[in-house]
Design a protein around this motif. Sequence first.
Motif, PDB file in Angstrom:
ATOM      1  N   UNK A   1       0.852  -1.184   0.000  1.00 50.73           N
ATOM      2  CA  UNK A   1       0.000   0.000   0.000  1.00 50.73           C
ATOM      3  C   UNK A   1       0.893   1.241   0.000  1.00 50.73           C
ATOM      4  N   UNK A   2       0.596   2.168  -0.869  1.00 54.52           N
ATOM      5  CA  UNK A   2       1.404   3.376  -0.953  1.00 54.52           C
ATOM      6  C   UNK A   2       1.019   4.359   0.150  1.00 54.52           C
ATOM      7  N   UNK A   3       1.901   5.303   0.408  1.00 58.22           N
ATOM      8  CA  UNK A   3       1.655   6.285   1.469  1.00 58.22           C
ATOM      9  C   UNK A   3       0.407   7.110   1.211  1.00 58.22           C
ATOM     10  N   UNK A   4       0.054   7.322  -0.064  1.00 62.77           N
ATOM     11  CA  UNK A   4      -1.115   8.131  -0.387  1.00 62.77           C
ATOM     12  C   UNK A   4      -2.408   7.526   0.168  1.00 62.77           C
ATOM     13  N   UNK A   5      -2.459   6.208   0.263  1.00 60.43           N
ATOM     14  CA  UNK A   5      -3.654   5.543   0.788  1.00 60.43           C
ATOM     15  C   UNK A   5      -3.825   5.758   2.283  1.00 60.43           C
ATOM     16  N   UNK A   6      -2.784   6.213   2.951  1.00 62.14           N
ATOM     17  CA  UNK A   6      -2.842   6.468   4.393  1.00 62.14           C
ATOM     18  C   UNK A   6      -3.011   7.955   4.702  1.00 62.14           C
ATOM     19  N   UNK A   7      -3.009   8.792   3.676  1.00 58.57           N
ATOM     20  CA  UNK A   7      -3.042  10.246   3.861  1.00 58.57           C
ATOM     21  C   UNK A   7      -4.396  10.736   4.375  1.00 58.57           C
ATOM     22  N   UNK A   8      -4.341  11.707   5.260  1.00 61.06           N
ATOM     23  CA  UNK A   8      -5.560  12.300   5.817  1.00 61.06           C
ATOM     24  C   UNK A   8      -6.380  13.010   4.743  1.00 61.06           C
ATOM     25  N   UNK A   9      -5.742  13.442   3.689  1.00 64.93           N
ATOM     26  CA  UNK A   9      -6.428  14.198   2.636  1.00 64.93           C
ATOM     27  C   UNK A   9      -7.173  13.312   1.643  1.00 64.93           C
ATOM     28  N   UNK A  10      -7.021  12.011   1.732  1.00 67.34           N
ATOM     29  CA  UNK A  10      -7.586  11.120   0.715  1.00 67.34           C
ATOM     30  C   UNK A  10      -9.103  11.233   0.585  1.00 67.34           C
ATOM     31  N   UNK A  11      -9.776  11.701   1.637  1.00 69.23           N
ATOM     32  CA  UNK A  11     -11.239  11.833   1.572  1.00 69.23           C
ATOM     33  C   UNK A  11     -11.686  13.284   1.394  1.00 69.23           C
ATOM     34  N   UNK A  12     -10.727  14.188   1.237  1.00 65.51           N
ATOM     35  CA  UNK A  12     -11.031  15.611   1.066  1.00 65.51           C
ATOM     36  C   UNK A  12     -11.121  15.947  -0.421  1.00 65.51           C
ATOM     37  N   UNK A  13     -11.778  17.050  -0.716  1.00 64.40           N
ATOM     38  CA  UNK A  13     -11.836  17.571  -2.083  1.00 64.40           C
ATOM     39  C   UNK A  13     -10.431  18.034  -2.466  1.00 64.40           C
ATOM     40  N   UNK A  14      -9.835  17.487  -3.515  1.00 66.20           N
ATOM     41  CA  UNK A  14      -8.475  17.876  -3.905  1.00 66.20           C
ATOM     42  C   UNK A  14      -8.310  19.379  -4.148  1.00 66.20           C
ATOM     43  N   UNK A  15      -9.375  20.046  -4.550  1.00 67.91           N
ATOM     44  CA  UNK A  15      -9.279  21.484  -4.806  1.00 67.91           C
ATOM     45  C   UNK A  15      -8.923  22.272  -3.555  1.00 67.91           C
ATOM     46  N   UNK A  16      -9.229  21.715  -2.384  1.00 64.38           N
ATOM     47  CA  UNK A  16      -8.871  22.380  -1.137  1.00 64.38           C
ATOM     48  C   UNK A  16      -7.372  22.630  -1.076  1.00 64.38           C
ATOM     49  N   UNK A  17      -6.583  21.723  -1.623  1.00 63.07           N
ATOM     50  CA  UNK A  17      -5.128  21.770  -1.515  1.00 63.07           C
ATOM     51  C   UNK A  17      -4.462  22.559  -2.636  1.00 63.07           C
ATOM     52  N   UNK A  18      -5.268  23.133  -3.516  1.00 65.81           N
ATOM     53  CA  UNK A  18      -4.737  23.915  -4.637  1.00 65.81           C
ATOM     54  C   UNK A  18      -5.475  25.244  -4.769  1.00 65.81           C
ATOM     55  N   UNK A  19      -5.261  26.143  -3.796  1.00 60.79           N
ATOM     56  CA  UNK A  19      -5.923  27.448  -3.852  1.00 60.79           C
ATOM     57  C   UNK A  19      -5.390  28.287  -5.011  1.00 60.79           C
ATOM     58  N   UNK A  20      -6.238  29.184  -5.467  1.00 62.13           N
ATOM     59  CA  UNK A  20      -5.842  30.099  -6.531  1.00 62.13           C
ATOM     60  C   UNK A  20      -5.461  31.414  -5.866  1.00 62.13           C
ATOM     61  N   UNK A  21      -4.197  31.790  -5.997  1.00 58.18           N
ATOM     62  CA  UNK A  21      -3.706  33.008  -5.368  1.00 58.18           C
ATOM     63  C   UNK A  21      -3.046  32.716  -4.038  1.00 58.18           C
ATOM     64  N   UNK A  22      -2.680  33.804  -3.344  1.00 54.56           N
ATOM     65  CA  UNK A  22      -2.028  33.620  -2.050  1.00 54.56           C
ATOM     66  C   UNK A  22      -2.470  34.660  -1.017  1.00 54.56           C
ATOM     67  N   UNK A  23      -3.613  35.287  -1.248  1.00 54.47           N
ATOM     68  CA  UNK A  23      -4.130  36.281  -0.310  1.00 54.47           C
ATOM     69  C   UNK A  23      -5.625  36.067  -0.128  1.00 54.47           C
ATOM     70  N   UNK A  24      -6.172  36.694   0.894  1.00 60.09           N
ATOM     71  CA  UNK A  24      -7.616  36.644   1.128  1.00 60.09           C
ATOM     72  C   UNK A  24      -8.142  35.237   1.268  1.00 60.09           C
ATOM     73  N   UNK A  25      -9.152  34.858   0.462  1.00 63.39           N
ATOM     74  CA  UNK A  25      -9.755  33.529   0.567  1.00 63.39           C
ATOM     75  C   UNK A  25      -8.740  32.400   0.331  1.00 63.39           C
ATOM     76  N   UNK A  26      -7.780  32.629  -0.536  1.00 63.53           N
ATOM     77  CA  UNK A  26      -6.780  31.588  -0.804  1.00 63.53           C
ATOM     78  C   UNK A  26      -5.945  31.307   0.434  1.00 63.53           C
ATOM     79  N   UNK A  27      -5.611  32.352   1.167  1.00 63.69           N
ATOM     80  CA  UNK A  27      -4.830  32.184   2.391  1.00 63.69           C
ATOM     81  C   UNK A  27      -5.621  31.359   3.413  1.00 63.69           C
TER      82      UNK A  27
END
Length: 99
Positions: free
Chosen positions: A1-27
Amino acid sequence: MSWQHQAACRTEDPELFFPVGNAGPAKLQVQKAQRVCADCPVRETCLSYALDMGESLGVWGGTSEEERRTLKRRRSRQQAAVARTSAGTAEPHVTHRAP
Protein backbone atom coordinates in the motif's frame (compact mmCIF):
# COMPACT_ATOMS: atom_id res chain seq x y z
CA MET A 1 0.00 0.00 0.00
CA SER A 2 1.40 3.38 -0.95
CA TRP A 3 1.66 6.29 1.47
CA GLN A 4 -1.12 8.13 -0.39
CA HIS A 5 -3.65 5.54 0.79
CA GLN A 6 -2.84 6.47 4.39
CA ALA A 7 -3.04 10.25 3.86
CA ALA A 8 -5.56 12.30 5.82
CA CYS A 9 -6.43 14.20 2.64
CA ARG A 10 -7.59 11.12 0.71
CA THR A 11 -11.24 11.83 1.57
CA GLU A 12 -11.03 15.61 1.07
CA ASP A 13 -11.84 17.57 -2.08
CA PRO A 14 -8.47 17.88 -3.90
CA GLU A 15 -9.28 21.48 -4.81
CA LEU A 16 -8.87 22.38 -1.14
CA PHE A 17 -5.13 21.77 -1.52
CA PHE A 18 -4.74 23.92 -4.64
CA PRO A 19 -5.92 27.45 -3.85
CA VAL A 20 -5.84 30.10 -6.53
CA GLY A 21 -3.71 33.01 -5.37
CA ASN A 22 -2.03 33.62 -2.05
CA ALA A 23 -4.13 36.28 -0.31
CA GLY A 24 -7.62 36.64 1.13
CA PRO A 25 -9.76 33.53 0.57
CA ALA A 26 -6.78 31.59 -0.80
CA LYS A 27 -4.83 32.18 2.39
CA LEU A 28 -7.77 30.85 4.43
CA GLN A 29 -7.95 27.84 2.12
CA VAL A 30 -4.24 27.10 2.68
CA GLN A 31 -4.80 27.26 6.43
CA LYS A 32 -7.74 24.86 6.18
CA ALA A 33 -5.67 22.44 4.09
CA GLN A 34 -2.81 22.68 6.57
CA ARG A 35 -5.20 21.74 9.39
CA VAL A 36 -6.03 18.54 7.50
CA CYS A 37 -2.30 17.84 7.19
CA ALA A 38 -1.54 18.60 10.84
CA ASP A 39 -2.40 15.13 12.14
CA CYS A 40 -1.70 13.18 8.97
CA PRO A 41 0.31 9.99 9.59
CA VAL A 42 2.25 10.41 6.33
CA ARG A 43 2.85 14.15 6.48
CA GLU A 44 6.66 13.88 6.40
CA THR A 45 6.57 11.39 3.54
CA CYS A 46 4.23 13.68 1.60
CA LEU A 47 6.51 16.66 2.15
CA SER A 48 9.60 14.68 1.10
CA TYR A 49 7.77 13.55 -2.02
CA ALA A 50 6.80 17.12 -2.89
CA LEU A 51 10.36 18.39 -2.42
CA ASP A 52 11.91 15.50 -4.35
CA MET A 53 9.42 15.78 -7.21
CA GLY A 54 9.53 19.58 -7.39
CA GLU A 55 5.84 20.03 -6.61
CA SER A 56 5.57 23.81 -6.72
CA LEU A 57 1.79 24.16 -6.52
CA GLY A 58 -0.60 23.46 -3.69
CA VAL A 59 -0.30 22.31 -0.11
CA TRP A 60 1.87 19.23 0.41
CA GLY A 61 2.92 17.77 3.75
CA GLY A 62 1.36 20.70 5.54
CA THR A 63 3.45 23.29 3.70
CA SER A 64 2.41 26.09 1.40
CA GLU A 65 4.08 26.83 -1.92
CA GLU A 66 6.17 29.59 -0.32
CA GLU A 67 7.20 27.38 2.59
CA ARG A 68 8.40 24.67 0.20
CA ARG A 69 10.39 27.19 -1.83
CA THR A 70 12.15 28.19 1.39
CA LEU A 71 12.77 24.55 2.30
CA LYS A 72 14.17 23.82 -1.17
CA ARG A 73 16.56 26.78 -0.94
CA ARG A 74 17.70 25.63 2.50
CA ARG A 75 18.13 22.06 1.26
CA SER A 76 20.17 23.27 -1.73
CA ARG A 77 22.45 25.36 0.49
CA GLN A 78 22.97 22.40 2.84
CA GLN A 79 23.77 20.07 -0.04
CA ALA A 80 26.23 22.58 -1.47
CA ALA A 81 27.92 22.94 1.92
CA VAL A 82 28.23 19.17 2.24
CA ALA A 83 29.68 18.96 -1.26
CA ARG A 84 32.22 21.68 -0.46
CA THR A 85 33.17 19.97 2.78
CA SER A 86 33.51 16.61 1.08
CA ALA A 87 35.66 18.09 -1.66
CA GLY A 88 37.88 19.80 0.90
CA THR A 89 38.48 16.64 2.95
CA ALA A 90 39.01 14.26 0.07
CA GLU A 91 42.46 12.83 -0.35
CA PRO A 92 44.35 14.67 -3.07
CA HIS A 93 44.97 12.71 -6.21
CA VAL A 94 48.68 12.01 -6.51
CA THR A 95 50.19 10.99 -9.79
CA HIS A 96 53.52 9.27 -9.86
CA ARG A 97 56.03 10.31 -12.45
CA ALA A 98 58.77 8.17 -13.76
CA PRO A 99 62.25 9.40 -12.66
